[in-house]
Design an enzyme around this catalytic site. Sequence first.
Site, PDB file in Angstrom:
ATOM      1  CB  CYS A  33      41.528 -34.360  19.414  1.00 30.50           C
ATOM      2  SG  CYS A  33      42.030 -35.720  18.352  1.00 30.50           S
ATOM      3  CG  ASP A  35      45.429 -36.293  18.458  1.00 34.50           C
ATOM      4  OD1 ASP A  35      45.981 -35.199  18.659  1.00 34.50           O
ATOM      5  OD2 ASP A  35      45.059 -37.039  19.368  1.00 34.50           O
ATOM      6  CB  CYS A  58      45.469 -39.381  22.738  1.00 39.47           C
ATOM      7  SG  CYS A  58      44.295 -40.466  21.922  1.00 39.47           S
ATOM      8  CB  CYS A 102      41.091 -42.113  20.041  1.00 34.65           C
ATOM      9  SG  CYS A 102      40.762 -40.896  21.314  1.00 34.65           S
TER      10      CYS A 102
HETATM   11 FE1  FES Z   1      42.845 -37.257  19.497  1.00 33.48          FE
HETATM   12 FE2  FES Z   1      42.572 -39.468  20.842  1.00 33.48          FE
HETATM   13  S1  FES Z   1      42.381 -37.453  21.631  1.00 33.48           S
HETATM   14  S2  FES Z   1      42.886 -39.256  18.730  1.00 33.48           S
END
Ligand code: FES
Length: 122
Positions: A33, A35, A58, A102
């Site tokens: 993702c 992140d 998120c 995540c």
């Molecule tokens: Fe990226 Fe949760 S969607 S860490």
Amino acid sequence: MYTEKVMDHFSNPRNVGEVKNANGIGEVGNASCGDIMRISLQVENDVIQDVKFKTFGCGAAIATSSMVTELAIGKTIDEALILTNQAVAEALDGLPPAKMHCSNLAADALHEAIKDYRNQNS
Ligand code: FES
């Protein structure tokens, strides 16, 4: 869909920011993702005295970051190194299956910060 603990740590995250005079920093990204989580810590006599996080991610990533800081404070670095991503998710009473990925950031970022501390102090 989220447990009360997840909502609590997401809405009221603990230990946000950057430790002053940190002697270990770890940063990991989630390839699926994009992140990013950054953990800074202050270790004295091999015990984690302080730990803070900054997470661009998120709600589940923020909740797991917050929880991993709570679990890590006061532990020796050897104890913190055996803390797993799964244990962090369990401490939050679980995450929805679609959000389990995540939780992969939390313990990994902590472990990277400990490795950084060890590299600086060996
Ligand atoms: Fe990226 Fe949760 S969607 S860490």
